[in-house]
Design a protein around this motif. Structure first.
Motif, PDB file in Angstrom:
ATOM      1  N   GLU A 158       0.877  -1.179   0.000  1.00  0.00           N
ATOM      2  CA  GLU A 158       0.000   0.000   0.000  1.00  0.00           C
ATOM      3  C   GLU A 158       0.907   1.219   0.000  1.00  0.00           C
ATOM      4  OE1 GLU A 158      -2.251  -0.266   3.699  1.00  0.00           O
ATOM      5  OE2 GLU A 158      -0.569   0.504   4.839  1.00  0.00           O
ATOM      6  N   ARG A 190       0.382  -6.706  -4.526  1.00  0.00           N
ATOM      7  CA  ARG A 190      -0.105  -7.753  -3.621  1.00  0.00           C
ATOM      8  C   ARG A 190      -0.146  -9.061  -4.392  1.00  0.00           C
ATOM      9  NH1 ARG A 190      -5.029  -4.476  -0.487  1.00  0.00           N
ATOM     10  NH2 ARG A 190      -3.691  -2.700   0.023  1.00  0.00           N
ATOM     11  N   GLU A 192      -1.906 -11.529  -4.821  1.00  0.00           N
ATOM     12  CA  GLU A 192      -3.261 -12.061  -4.627  1.00  0.00           C
ATOM     13  C   GLU A 192      -3.282 -13.534  -5.019  1.00  0.00           C
ATOM     14  OE1 GLU A 192      -5.890 -10.499  -3.457  1.00  0.00           O
ATOM     15  OE2 GLU A 192      -5.398  -8.362  -3.591  1.00  0.00           O
ATOM     16  N   GLU A 209      -3.866   7.693  -2.060  1.00  0.00           N
ATOM     17  CA  GLU A 209      -4.133   7.627  -0.621  1.00  0.00           C
ATOM     18  C   GLU A 209      -3.807   8.938   0.081  1.00  0.00           C
ATOM     19  OE1 GLU A 209      -4.170   3.361   1.101  1.00  0.00           O
ATOM     20  OE2 GLU A 209      -2.089   3.855   0.717  1.00  0.00           O
ATOM     21  N   GLU A 274     -16.094  -3.869  -3.088  1.00  0.00           N
ATOM     22  CA  GLU A 274     -15.419  -2.676  -2.547  1.00  0.00           C
ATOM     23  C   GLU A 274     -14.733  -1.871  -3.652  1.00  0.00           C
ATOM     24  OE1 GLU A 274     -12.503  -3.276   0.644  1.00  0.00           O
ATOM     25  OE2 GLU A 274     -11.464  -1.481  -0.069  1.00  0.00           O
ATOM     26  N   LEU A 275     -15.025  -0.570  -3.617  1.00  0.00           N
ATOM     27  CA  LEU A 275     -14.387   0.358  -4.549  1.00  0.00           C
ATOM     28  C   LEU A 275     -13.306   1.130  -3.801  1.00  0.00           C
ATOM     29  CD1 LEU A 275     -14.463   2.025  -7.277  1.00  0.00           C
ATOM     30  CD2 LEU A 275     -16.247   3.412  -6.198  1.00  0.00           C
TER      31      LEU A 275
HETATM   32  N1  GAP Z   1      -3.986   1.770   3.111  1.00  0.00           N
HETATM   33  C1  GAP Z   1      -5.245   1.122   3.176  1.00  0.00           C
HETATM   34  C2  GAP Z   1      -5.431   0.122   2.122  1.00  0.00           C
HETATM   35  O1  GAP Z   1      -4.537  -0.173   1.338  1.00  0.00           O
HETATM   36  P1  GAP Z   1      -7.195  -1.550   1.145  1.00  0.00           P
HETATM   37  O2  GAP Z   1      -8.686  -1.635   1.384  1.00  0.00           O
HETATM   38  O3  GAP Z   1      -6.410  -2.804   1.321  1.00  0.00           O
HETATM   39  O4  GAP Z   1      -6.691  -0.404   2.115  1.00  0.00           O
HETATM   40  C3  GAP Z   1      -7.418   0.309  -0.658  1.00  0.00           C
HETATM   41  O5  GAP Z   1      -6.930  -0.970  -0.315  1.00  0.00           O
HETATM   42  C4  GAP Z   1      -7.969   0.307  -2.072  1.00  0.00           C
HETATM   43  O6  GAP Z   1      -6.980  -0.181  -2.975  1.00  0.00           O
HETATM   44  C5  GAP Z   1      -9.171  -0.616  -2.283  1.00  0.00           C
HETATM   45  O7  GAP Z   1     -10.377  -0.017  -1.867  1.00  0.00           O
HETATM   46  C6  GAP Z   1      -9.104  -0.804  -3.788  1.00  0.00           C
HETATM   47  O8  GAP Z   1      -9.654   0.310  -4.447  1.00  0.00           O
HETATM   48  C7  GAP Z   1      -7.617  -0.867  -4.046  1.00  0.00           C
HETATM   49  N2  GAP Z   1      -7.130  -2.265  -4.109  1.00  0.00           N
HETATM   50  C8  GAP Z   1      -6.796  -3.060  -3.082  1.00  0.00           C
HETATM   51  N3  GAP Z   1      -6.384  -4.271  -3.515  1.00  0.00           N
HETATM   52  C9  GAP Z   1      -6.452  -4.243  -4.867  1.00  0.00           C
HETATM   53  C10 GAP Z   1      -6.154  -5.194  -5.909  1.00  0.00           C
HETATM   54  N4  GAP Z   1      -5.665  -6.396  -5.637  1.00  0.00           N
HETATM   55  N5  GAP Z   1      -6.346  -4.806  -7.200  1.00  0.00           N
HETATM   56  C11 GAP Z   1      -6.815  -3.579  -7.501  1.00  0.00           C
HETATM   57  N6  GAP Z   1      -7.108  -2.652  -6.551  1.00  0.00           N
HETATM   58  C12 GAP Z   1      -6.933  -2.962  -5.259  1.00  0.00           C
END
Ligand code: GAP
Length: 448
Positions: A158, A190, A192, A209, A274-275
């Motif tokens: 992040e 990440r 994933e 952010e 989640e957006l």
């Molecule tokens: N600092 C807080 C944080 O990173 P998060 O909910 O894990 O929180 C924030 O991530 C945002 O990043 C999510 O709401 C989404 O928009 C985006 N996001 C997270 N993981 C993602 C992924 N694997 N692919 C695309 N977007 C992603």
């Protein structure tokens, strides 16, 4: 359900066909969870990021931007908790050996880091899956020429880490008054377990952010301000209001340090997901980084003579999910003229091409020269303008509609006589005749 799945397929196909988004490393067979943005995609993404930066950094007096390194001292991720708890439950099918996120094959609820997950059967072969084990999602890398445990670092999961580590720098150089925020846009990574749904869940993505530093008391008002600002941003960039909703994360699901979290959800073609996130994270982050680094991160407030550890409100927005939500909101089919027309109803300020200039006929040099002159004059003021003389005008309109160009300008024989052109509106298909000298102001007005 059938129809909605069809919409994602249409968006993926348009994205590739028209140069918005391609599969990552495509000529080598791709790489799971990675996507490349093409010429129109990168412009769309830049328009979103620039709009965010202008709204939340340039247009405010209380915001400071940073662009921190992606590879950070690994101790950062120990303090933030990512080394120990940024995990998803992984299960492996005993029969086909494929791996899945346990919660993705059970009750369908998204996991939060640290979930153990419950598992059903293998979604590929129906085989039995083993017990879940925790899988850390950070990408490991080694820094420097020696590849041993002492050189291990991570690609940031992040962008927030680089904000907290620069809190003291910004305070020391700018002496901001409370409350103030630090903003960053950048890549996050990440690993994933199951990247899916096009660019929704990928392994490399971008975040926008903000950590907004406040005194602990009165956090509710700041939270409410940010809640409204996030919704306002979503509306301003053209997200369909009816598809955006808020989910108050239940108390029992909150991280122990968070007093309140809202997930902004969007009705994507594959369901409501989640957006964005908005969280009140108390003083947990600065406290952890102060303990982990041994550096004093308290803030001295001159006006009150108080020294304290600031709390934070964190609006965290994904760029790629924004792109997908915009494409979902904008994708439209209607029947204008002959047959079905596909067009992207993009807000003019977000559209990658603001206007396209055509000569009515390609084989009339006087029309081509005049069209190029108008195109060049527009381009000095509005860079996202295109010249197109391929095929007949009807086809050019369709091509521009499909990429969301709000205005098409056609130069015809009358232009040579009275310097007027036809200006066509994407959504209505209506055309009006206006003076070529009025184009600059008219289009600038619509895109700002
Ligand atoms: N600092 C807080 C944080 O990173 P998060 O909910 O894990 O929180 C924030 O991530 C945002 O990043 C999510 O709401 C989404 O928009 C985006 N996001 C997270 N993981 C993602 C992924 N694997 N692919 C695309 N977007 C992603």
């Amino acid at each position: 359900m059938e129809k909605e799945l069809g919409l994602l397929d249409k968006i993926v196909s348009l994205s590739k066909r028209r140069g918005f988004i391609y599969q990552g490393s495509e000529i080598y067979g791709g790489l799971g969870g990675t996507w490349d943005y093409g010429p129109l995609g990168v412009t769309l993404k830049n328009n979103i990021k620039n709009f965010w930066w202008k709204k939340f950094v340039d247009d405010r007096e209380d915001m400071y931007g940073v662009d921190a390194a992606i590879i950070m001292n690994p101790a950062v991720w120990v303090s933030s908790g990512h080394v120990n708890t940024f995990t998803d439950p992984l299960v492996e099918c005993v029969k086909c050996k494929r791996r899945f996120r346990a919660d993705h094959i059970s009750d369908g609820k998204p996991a939060r880091p640290g979930d153990t997950g419950r598992s059903g059967g293998c979604p590929e072969c129906g085989g039995k899956v083993g017990d879940p084990r925790q899988f850390n999602m950070m990408f490991k890398t080694s820094v420097g020429p020696v590849d041993d445990t002492s050189s291990v670092s991570y690609l940031r999961p992040e962008t927030a880490g680089g904000i907290f580590t620069n809190f003291k720098n910004v305070v020391d150089t700018f002496h901001p008054k409370m409350p103030f925020g630090i903003a960053q846009i950048g890549k996050a990574f990440r690993n994933e377990i199951t990247p899916k749904d096009f660019i929704f869940r990928s392994r490399e993505f971008e975040q926008m952010e903000i950590e907004y530093f406040i005194k602990g008391e009165g956090w509710e008002a700041h939270f409410e301000d940010w809640r409204k600002s996030v919704l306002e941003f979503a509306d301003e960039i053209g997200l369909d209001k009816d598809k955006v909703s808020e989910l108050n994360v239940a108390k029992e699901d909150l991280a122990h340090y968070s007093k309140k979290t809202i997930d902004f959800e969007f009705e994507f073609p594959f369901g409501k997901k989640e957006l964005y996130g908005l969280a009140y994270r108390t003083d947990h982050d600065l406290k952890s980084h102060m303990n982990g680094s041994g550096t004093d991160l308290t803030y001295f407030e001159e006006s009150t003579g108080e020294r304290f550890l600031p709390h934070v409100i964190e609006p965290s927005l994904g760029v790629d999910r924004t792109v997908l939500a915009i494409l979902t909101s904008a994708y439209t089919e209607d029947t204008l003229g002959e047959g079905t027309r596909v067009f992207l109803k993009l807000k003019p300020k977000i559209a990658p091409v603001k206007a396209a200039v055509f000569p009515l006929m390609k084989n009339k040099p006087e029309l081509v020269d005049k069209a190029r002159e108008i195109y060049k004059s527009l381009k000095t003021k509005i860079p996202q303008v295109m010249f197109d003389d391929n095929g007949n005008v009807g086809k050019r309109y369709r091509r521009q509609d499909e990429i969301g160009t709000p205005f098409c300008i056609t130069v015809d024989f009358q232009t040579l006589e009275d310097n007027t052109v036809t200006l066509r509106d994407r959504d209505s298909g209506k055309q009006e005749r206006i003076l070529a000298t009025e184009l600059n102001d008219l289009i600038l007005n619509k895109i700002t």
